[in-house]
Design a protein around this motif. Structure first.
Motif, PDB file in Angstrom:
ATOM      1  N   ASP A  33       0.811  -1.223   0.000  1.00  0.00           N
ATOM      2  CA  ASP A  33       0.000   0.000   0.000  1.00  0.00           C
ATOM      3  C   ASP A  33       0.847   1.277   0.000  1.00  0.00           C
ATOM      4  O   ASP A  33       0.321   2.381   0.157  1.00  0.00           O
ATOM      5  CB  ASP A  33      -0.942   0.014   1.204  1.00  0.00           C
ATOM      6  CG  ASP A  33      -0.202  -0.077   2.533  1.00  0.00           C
ATOM      7  OD1 ASP A  33       1.042  -0.290   2.519  1.00  0.00           O
ATOM      8  OD2 ASP A  33      -0.857   0.059   3.591  1.00  0.00           O
ATOM      9  N   THR A  35       2.813   4.492  -1.339  1.00  0.00           N
ATOM     10  CA  THR A  35       2.597   5.387  -2.483  1.00  0.00           C
ATOM     11  C   THR A  35       3.824   6.269  -2.696  1.00  0.00           C
ATOM     12  O   THR A  35       4.633   6.466  -1.783  1.00  0.00           O
ATOM     13  CB  THR A  35       1.360   6.274  -2.269  1.00  0.00           C
ATOM     14  OG1 THR A  35       1.547   7.069  -1.094  1.00  0.00           O
ATOM     15  CG2 THR A  35       0.108   5.425  -2.127  1.00  0.00           C
ATOM     16  N   GLU A  59      -0.661   3.532 -17.218  1.00  0.00           N
ATOM     17  CA  GLU A  59      -2.103   3.320 -17.101  1.00  0.00           C
ATOM     18  C   GLU A  59      -2.478   1.863 -17.333  1.00  0.00           C
ATOM     19  O   GLU A  59      -3.363   1.318 -16.664  1.00  0.00           O
ATOM     20  CB  GLU A  59      -2.846   4.190 -18.116  1.00  0.00           C
ATOM     21  CG  GLU A  59      -2.755   5.674 -17.856  1.00  0.00           C
ATOM     22  CD  GLU A  59      -3.353   6.484 -18.993  1.00  0.00           C
ATOM     23  OE1 GLU A  59      -3.590   7.683 -18.798  1.00  0.00           O
ATOM     24  OE2 GLU A  59      -3.574   5.914 -20.090  1.00  0.00           O
ATOM     25  N   ASP A  62      -1.386  -0.183 -14.246  1.00  0.00           N
ATOM     26  CA  ASP A  62      -2.174   0.124 -13.051  1.00  0.00           C
ATOM     27  C   ASP A  62      -3.057   1.337 -13.333  1.00  0.00           C
ATOM     28  O   ASP A  62      -2.592   2.484 -13.290  1.00  0.00           O
ATOM     29  CB  ASP A  62      -1.253   0.418 -11.871  1.00  0.00           C
ATOM     30  CG  ASP A  62      -2.023   0.623 -10.564  1.00  0.00           C
ATOM     31  OD1 ASP A  62      -3.257   0.799 -10.616  1.00  0.00           O
ATOM     32  OD2 ASP A  62      -1.377   0.622  -9.493  1.00  0.00           O
ATOM     33  N   THR A  64      -5.040   2.884 -11.595  1.00  0.00           N
ATOM     34  CA  THR A  64      -5.227   3.819 -10.475  1.00  0.00           C
ATOM     35  C   THR A  64      -4.136   4.892 -10.432  1.00  0.00           C
ATOM     36  O   THR A  64      -4.263   5.863  -9.685  1.00  0.00           O
ATOM     37  CB  THR A  64      -5.233   3.064  -9.126  1.00  0.00           C
ATOM     38  OG1 THR A  64      -3.925   2.562  -8.841  1.00  0.00           O
ATOM     39  CG2 THR A  64      -6.241   1.935  -9.137  1.00  0.00           C
ATOM     40  N   LYS A  66      -2.021   8.133 -11.202  1.00  0.00           N
ATOM     41  CA  LYS A  66      -2.415   9.471 -11.672  1.00  0.00           C
ATOM     42  C   LYS A  66      -1.271  10.056 -12.496  1.00  0.00           C
ATOM     43  O   LYS A  66      -0.136  10.114 -12.031  1.00  0.00           O
ATOM     44  CB  LYS A  66      -2.755  10.378 -10.491  1.00  0.00           C
ATOM     45  CG  LYS A  66      -3.982   9.933  -9.714  1.00  0.00           C
ATOM     46  CD  LYS A  66      -4.273  10.876  -8.558  1.00  0.00           C
ATOM     47  CE  LYS A  66      -5.587  10.525  -7.861  1.00  0.00           C
ATOM     48  NZ  LYS A  66      -5.608   9.147  -7.352  1.00  0.00           N
ATOM     49  N   GLY A  88       1.082   7.471  -7.275  1.00  0.00           N
ATOM     50  CA  GLY A  88       0.186   6.396  -6.869  1.00  0.00           C
ATOM     51  C   GLY A  88       0.954   5.260  -6.235  1.00  0.00           C
ATOM     52  O   GLY A  88       1.990   5.489  -5.575  1.00  0.00           O
ATOM     53  N   ASN A  89       0.494   4.051  -6.462  1.00  0.00           N
ATOM     54  CA  ASN A  89       1.097   2.886  -5.855  1.00  0.00           C
ATOM     55  C   ASN A  89       2.576   2.762  -6.238  1.00  0.00           C
ATOM     56  O   ASN A  89       2.927   2.722  -7.415  1.00  0.00           O
ATOM     57  CB  ASN A  89       0.341   1.623  -6.298  1.00  0.00           C
ATOM     58  CG  ASN A  89       0.873   0.378  -5.627  1.00  0.00           C
ATOM     59  OD1 ASN A  89       1.782  -0.250  -6.139  1.00  0.00           O
ATOM     60  ND2 ASN A  89       0.286   0.014  -4.483  1.00  0.00           N
ATOM     61  N   SER A  92       3.717  -0.307  -8.406  1.00  0.00           N
ATOM     62  CA  SER A  92       3.321  -0.181  -9.810  1.00  0.00           C
ATOM     63  C   SER A  92       4.227   0.794 -10.556  1.00  0.00           C
ATOM     64  O   SER A  92       4.657   0.528 -11.686  1.00  0.00           O
ATOM     65  CB  SER A  92       1.867   0.281  -9.906  1.00  0.00           C
ATOM     66  OG  SER A  92       0.988  -0.676  -9.365  1.00  0.00           O
TER      67      SER A  92
END
Length: 278
Positions: A33, A35, A59, A62, A64, A66, A88-89, A92
């Protein structure tokens, strides 16, 4: 110009190749989790190409994440300029990082070199064309990069036009026979081009309704003579052995187009990095 559906299929292959079973480093060192935020920046002056593809890689891996694109393809970026940010993550981001950098470095390198060739022929009537000597699987992206650098695309594939070369002429028996045979069945809006490496072939091609005459590996004096012979009755393309240090002399013969594979095959990747955003 390229199709997003086709690019997505390429991206899936690239990510599969690079990741394998999993990103072992990211998964063993970074919490699931966690970031982070990173900025893709130019470490040297460059012409941007492939930024949309790079963004799509993140994208695709992942959705999610940005992404904020700061510059578009074709833009000039100074050293230190931020091309885009992605957040983000953390797993990823780091897993997709290399694939995204690889493609934008490759494409921007092609755009950079193309722009140098285009600059060399400024003030002449000649326009720079690419060729089909592309990296297998990357043609549409490498040709897009050429366009970002100010060049024009030649055939995208074998179905884009009729190019009658020496072996076609040998099979058909003559340039006249080859052009006549092609003209009978070619789609109405499709152009026919004939490759000529001698002035007598140019003269024969002028007795047909060919659209473009390619002067292949001709000397500069012969190219100048050929342009005089053709006298606007067909478009003229010069090709073969074109280099950055020779292209100006070729352009000054009066040809309409100059094609070279060097802008793709000899283009060095530019230096672009992905660093933690401040």
């Amino acid at each position: 110009m390229y199709d997003r559906f086709a690019v997505d299929r390429l991206i899936d292959l690239w990510l599969t190749e690079d990741i394998g079973y999993c990103d072992l480093t990211a998964q063993t060192m970074i919490d699931a989790d966690a970031t982070s935020a990173f900025a893709m920046n130019a470490r040297e002056p460059l012409i941007v190409a492939g930024i949309d593809v790079a963004a799509r890689i993140f994208e695709r891996y992942d959705p999610t994440l940005k992404i904020d694109k700061r510059l578009n393809d074709g833009a000039h970026a100074e050293q230190g300029a931020i091309l885009m940010t992605v957040s983000g993550n953390a797993r990823s981001l780091l897993t997709a990082e290399r694939t995204a950098l690889n493609i934008v470095q490759r494409m921007s390198g092609i755009a950079n070199l193309t722009a140098r060739y285009v600059k060399e022929i400024e003030g002449t009537r000649a326009r720079l064309l690419d060729s089909r000597k592309t990296t297998p699987g990357l043609r549409m992206l490498e040709k897009h990069a050429v366009a970002c650098g100010g060049g024009l695309n030649h055939r995208l594939g074998l179905d884009n036009g009729v190019m009658i070369k020496d072996n076609h002429i040998a099979v058909c028996g003559s340039i006249k026979a080859a052009v006549a045979r092609a003209r009978k069945t070619v789609p109405m809006l499709t152009k026919i081009e004939v490759e000529c490496d001698r002035l007598d072939q140019v003269a024969e091609a002028l007795e047909t309704d060919v659209d473009v005459i390619m002067l292949d590996n001709m000397s500069v004096p012969d190219m100048r003579h050929a342009v005089e012979l053709i006298a606007g009755r067909a478009k003229v393309e010069a090709s073969g052995g074109i280099r950055l240090d020779t292209i100006r002399a070729v352009a000054e013969t009066g040809v309409d187009y100059i094609s070279t594979s060097k802008i793709m095959q000899a283009a060095p990747a530019v230096d672009i990095g992905l660093d933690e955003a401040e």
